[in-house]
Design an enzyme around this catalytic site. Structure first.
Site, PDB file in Angstrom:
ATOM      1  N   LYS A  82       0.835  -1.208   0.000  1.00 32.23           N
ATOM      2  CA  LYS A  82       0.000   0.000   0.000  1.00 32.23           C
ATOM      3  C   LYS A  82       0.868   1.256   0.000  1.00 32.23           C
ATOM      4  O   LYS A  82       0.575   2.222  -0.705  1.00 32.23           O
ATOM      5  CB  LYS A  82      -0.925  -0.010   1.219  1.00 32.23           C
ATOM      6  CG  LYS A  82      -1.926  -1.154   1.241  1.00 32.23           C
ATOM      7  CD  LYS A  82      -2.870  -1.070   2.411  1.00 32.23           C
ATOM      8  CE  LYS A  82      -2.205  -1.370   3.742  1.00 32.23           C
ATOM      9  NZ  LYS A  82      -1.776  -2.771   3.875  1.00 32.23           N
ATOM     10  N   CYS A 173      -9.992   1.100  18.193  1.00 36.57           N
ATOM     11  CA  CYS A 173      -8.902   0.164  17.914  1.00 36.57           C
ATOM     12  C   CYS A 173      -7.833   0.088  19.003  1.00 36.57           C
ATOM     13  O   CYS A 173      -7.237  -0.963  19.202  1.00 36.57           O
ATOM     14  CB  CYS A 173      -8.236   0.489  16.572  1.00 36.57           C
ATOM     15  SG  CYS A 173      -7.521   2.139  16.455  1.00 36.57           S
ATOM     16  N   MET A 174      -7.578   1.185  19.733  1.00 37.76           N
ATOM     17  CA  MET A 174      -6.432   1.192  20.632  1.00 37.76           C
ATOM     18  C   MET A 174      -6.767   1.498  22.087  1.00 37.76           C
ATOM     19  O   MET A 174      -5.878   1.501  22.944  1.00 37.76           O
ATOM     20  CB  MET A 174      -5.390   2.218  20.147  1.00 37.76           C
ATOM     21  CG  MET A 174      -4.806   1.927  18.778  1.00 37.76           C
ATOM     22  SD  MET A 174      -4.217   0.237  18.566  1.00 37.76           S
ATOM     23  CE  MET A 174      -3.001   0.118  19.855  1.00 37.76           C
ATOM     24  N   MET A 341      -5.644  -5.769  17.069  1.00 36.11           N
ATOM     25  CA  MET A 341      -7.090  -5.702  17.250  1.00 36.11           C
ATOM     26  C   MET A 341      -7.712  -6.974  17.822  1.00 36.11           C
ATOM     27  O   MET A 341      -8.749  -6.919  18.475  1.00 36.11           O
ATOM     28  CB  MET A 341      -7.772  -5.368  15.924  1.00 36.11           C
ATOM     29  CG  MET A 341      -7.292  -4.094  15.302  1.00 36.11           C
ATOM     30  SD  MET A 341      -7.242  -2.725  16.448  1.00 36.11           S
ATOM     31  CE  MET A 341      -6.077  -1.674  15.645  1.00 36.11           C
ATOM     32  N   GLY A 378      -2.946   0.725  15.291  1.00 35.68           N
ATOM     33  CA  GLY A 378      -3.770   0.528  14.107  1.00 35.68           C
ATOM     34  C   GLY A 378      -3.655   1.610  13.059  1.00 35.68           C
ATOM     35  O   GLY A 378      -3.904   1.359  11.892  1.00 35.68           O
ATOM     36  N   GLN A 379      -3.298   2.843  13.466  1.00 37.55           N
ATOM     37  CA  GLN A 379      -3.303   3.965  12.530  1.00 37.55           C
ATOM     38  C   GLN A 379      -2.014   4.775  12.660  1.00 37.55           C
ATOM     39  O   GLN A 379      -1.347   4.713  13.691  1.00 37.55           O
ATOM     40  CB  GLN A 379      -4.490   4.884  12.814  1.00 37.55           C
ATOM     41  CG  GLN A 379      -5.842   4.230  12.590  1.00 37.55           C
ATOM     42  CD  GLN A 379      -6.950   5.231  12.778  1.00 37.55           C
ATOM     43  OE1 GLN A 379      -7.240   6.033  11.901  1.00 37.55           O
ATOM     44  NE2 GLN A 379      -7.577   5.196  13.941  1.00 37.55           N
TER      45      GLN A 379
END
Length: 756
Positions: A82, A173-174, A341, A378-379
């Site tokens: 990606k 997510c976190m 996750m 996650g981000q």
């Protein structure tokens, strides 16, 4: 060759194809073609997962034409599939390029001027505050936002408007990882860094498909094992992912039973005398099920409920796997745990995080090179912008808490606010926030760089909430196909990645600068500028938002961190321009950054003359905590009517809701639509074959999906990816959440499947 192996090879084959097509390559090291060679290279950070890979953007004639990995950042020039395809996203013609207004509910979005857009937005928010009070407005942010954007929004809403209704998608997510670090160590964020991968001799990977969610880190793990064949990899995951295929031991436990598994590993460690009394006697406290102090003997007695034979029955795994995992974990010279996750998105997510920390504290596998519990983020900026920045409803910047009067007073002084300005009660967390929007308690919401109409759980419920005719929803969003824009009353056009400058903070506490490389479309503005202008028009004291640009914001944020345990005041903009990332704590401009927290001689927060080598300064007595957490299953378990477990997952080709990766033809062709994974045993029972159209159903939704029959899922489990905006699979999942972290349980619900 089975389907999973074909998928594994497809990923690598496609990487080579992208390399040939783009001239950049998976490693990100090749130059662009001669006729398109950049005039200059500008430093940045990848826009996707929390790995935070450094990139170099090639610019020619004012246009971004190439990308390669930054060889001086932690990724050492490597990019995933990606990341190597970011340029087509940046140059996509599918952009929001001007403000748009929906003049009436159900109408179309129409172009408007910035003045009309900001005036209307300011009037709506101010009228709501004046009529219904500060808690009638809210900010919903993202780990995609730059640190400066999130800091300004947090300051406007908590300091300017007087509401703690500030939350965002990191709650999804976190939040459980935050809760785990705080309750075990007293402070959030990992104590180690990615460099620990190069020193670990055992990896305990649980609830993480690292190969697809964090490919650059997975390659680093695989390289470590290749260089040192004695390195052991344990993967605990109900799915047989590509990550598990390099493992020495794959534990495919029954979904929701990971607490029993880890308690049982602790039982083996103690009963085989593999623990480290010299460490835990000096540096650890024990807390009972009731949250009251206990001791080692109490912990041993508690673990009797999780003898391996009993836990194996609960988890439905061979008992030998529990013994093997515990021994490998404890006997390794350095064990590193990695999770994501699969651990966090659970109604017992904080407890599961605690149990990972328990294993490290019990064995002394902590605060040494290669020995660390490391939560994968996650981000790209969930840590640096949201967690560090205090942009959740219960937090304040740099580790401060809303409920703590001292912390509120500190922030009021730093922000120049009158005493009592910051509300003492935490605001709505994400699930509660959108419920409040549906009830009409929240009237106005600003959503920035995230797509909750696709990412929230139990989407039918929250689509209804977002459709409240009395609400006013503003979105700052770069791409017009984001599902959330269907519910927006006003859309503002942001300058996108590398069209403005700012800082990202990745999962290893590393802050890196993304420099402006190209000009945005004419009417797209940096979000920092938009927020400042909105605040002034909405009646916020101009002194509170006296920022000219993102660098002004960063300099104030550095000073807010100064003197705290998060201190990164030494990370000046000039220094970030010269260096490819710095790791906090970094309290001075000559400080190199900190690779190991809580360690004397390494962490500047530990006094040089401290009598102990380790000092967990987040706790009053400097000791970490081993918790006796009760075992509980999922909020919704399979039954006779819905006999299967259903879980959500990510894929290597797409990021979150595919608003970005869907713009890349190669990625879209490789994985164009959602599907459901099903084990061959379950497929045979239901008469389902590869690529059959099937109906997946839960108590909340039903939809048709193509079937992928493989050994990835264990029997009794099916799995769906959530990237496809045409198949909103989050409609399947219930919105039950962890009572401690308020993070929803996406990983488990009850389902059934049949051929269409």
């Amino acid at each position: 060759m089975n389907a999973s192996r074909r998928e594994f090879l497809r990923c690598f084959a496609m990487s080579a194809a992208v390399a040939a097509a783009s001239g950049t390559g998976l490693a990100g090291l090749a130059q662009a073609a001669d006729d398109n060679r950049p005039d200059k290279w500008v430093k940045g950070v990848c826009r996707y997962c929390g790995t935070g890979c450094g990139v170099m953007v090639g610019v020619k004639n004012g246009k971004a034409v190439a990308i390669q990995g930054d060889p001086n950042n932690h990724n050492a020039g490597l990019l995933c599939l990606k990341g190597s395809m970011l340029i087509p996203v940046l140059n996509s013609r599918e952009r929001v390029t001007q403000p748009m207004l929906r003049r009436q509910k159900g109408g179309r979005l129409e172009p408007v001027s910035w003045d009309e857009a900001l005036d209307l937005m300011a009037r709506k928010f101010r009228a709501s505050i004046d009529t219904y009070g500060p808690n009638s407005v809210a900010w919903y942010g993202s780990g995609q936002c730059l640190t400066e954007e999130t800091y300004v929004a947090n300051k406007i809403f908590k300091g300017g408007f007087g509401t703690n209704n500030v939350d965002g998608n990191p709650r999804l997510c976190m939040a459980s990882a935050v809760g785990g670090y705080l309750t075990s160590f007293g402070k959030d964020e990992p104590m180690g860094t990615y460099a620990d991968i190069d020193h670990a001799s055992c990896f305990f990977i649980i609830g993480s498909n690292t190969s697809e969610a964090h490919p650059v880190l997975f390659r680093r793990i695989a390289r470590r094992k290749q260089m040192e064949p004695g390195v052991k990899i344990i993967v605990a995951d109900p799915r047989r992912t590509n990550t598990s295929r390099i493992a020495d031991l794959h534990i495919a436990f029954r979904p929701g039973t990971d607490l029993a598994l880890m308690h049982s590993m602790a039982w083996v460690i103690i009963n085989e005398e593999l623990d480290n009394p010299r460490f835990w006697q000096r540096y650890v406290n024990f807390m009972g099920v009731d949250g009251k102090p206990s001791d080692f003997e109490g912990y041993k007695a508690f673990l009797e409920n999780f003898r391996p034979e009993k836990a194996a029955e609960i988890c439905r795994i061979p008992v030998e796997q529990i013994y093997a995992a515990a021994r490998a974990f404890a006997e390794s010279p350095a064990t590193m745990s990695l999770w994501c996750m699969g651990i966090n998105q659970r109604v017992q997510g904080v407890f599961a995080n605690n149990l990972i920390h328990n294993l490290h504290l019990l064995t002394g596998q902590i605060c040494r090179p290669g020995a660390t519990p490391f939560s994968l983020t996650g981000q790209p900026n969930a840590c640096g912008g949201v967690r560090d920045g205090g942009a959740l409803s219960h937090l304040l910047p740099a580790g401060r808490m809303v409920a703590n009067p001292k912390h509120r007073a500190e922030m009021e002084q730093l922000w120049g606010l009158p005493e009592g300005r910051i509300a003492p009660k935490p605001g709505y967390h994400t699930v509660a926030l959108f419920e409040a929007l549906g009830r009409g308690d929240v009237k106005c919401m600003l959503i920035c760089e995230t797509n909750p109409a696709q990412t929230l759980p139990n989407l039918n419920k929250f689509h209804k909430a977002m459709s409240n005719p009395e609400s006013f929803i503003v979105c700052i969003e770069a791409f017009p196909d984001a599902v959330t824009l269907q519910f927006a009353d006003l859309v503002l056009a942001p300058a996108f990645w590398c069209e403005r400058d700012g800082v990202y903070g990745c999962g290893e506490r590393r802050y890196s600068l993304t420099e402006k490389a190209v000009e945005p479309p004419a009417q797209c503005r940096p979000t920092v500028n938009t927020l400042v202008e909105f605040a002034k028009r909405a009646g916020v004291d101009p002194k509170l938002v006296n920022f000219r640009n993102a660098e002004d914001v960063w300099n104030e944020w550095r000073m807010v961190s100064k003197g705290t345990t998060y201190d990164f005041s030494g990370m000046t903009r000039d220094r970030l321009r010269k260096e490819s990332g710095l790791i906090w704590p970094c309290p001075g401009e000559d400080h190199p950054g900190t690779n190991l927290r809580y360690v004397r001689g390494q962490d500047p927060n530990v006094p040089a003359d401290h009598p102990d080598r380790f000092f967990f300064y987040g706790k009053p007595d400097g000791k970490a905590v081993i918790w006796m957490r009760p075992y509980k299953g999922a909020a919704e378990e399979p039954d006779a009517e819905y006999p299967l477990y259903l879980t959500s997952m990510r894929v290597i080709d797409h990021w979150h809701t595919a608003t970005m990766t869907g713009k890349v033809p190669e990625l879209q062709k490789a994985n164009p639509a959602a599907y459901v994974e099903i084990n061959p045993q379950d497929a045979e029972k239901a008469g389902i074959r590869q690529d059959d159209t099937v109906i997946v159903e839960t108590r909340r939704a039903a939809m048709e999906l193509p079937a992928r029959v493989s050994d990835v899922c264990r029997p009794g489990l099916i799995a769906v990816p959530f990237f496809d905006p045409k198949k909103l699979v989050n409609k399947f999942f219930l919105d039950a959440f962890d009572p401690a972290s308020q993070e929803p349980e996406y990983k488990i619900c009850a389902a059934r499947i049949r051929k269409a």
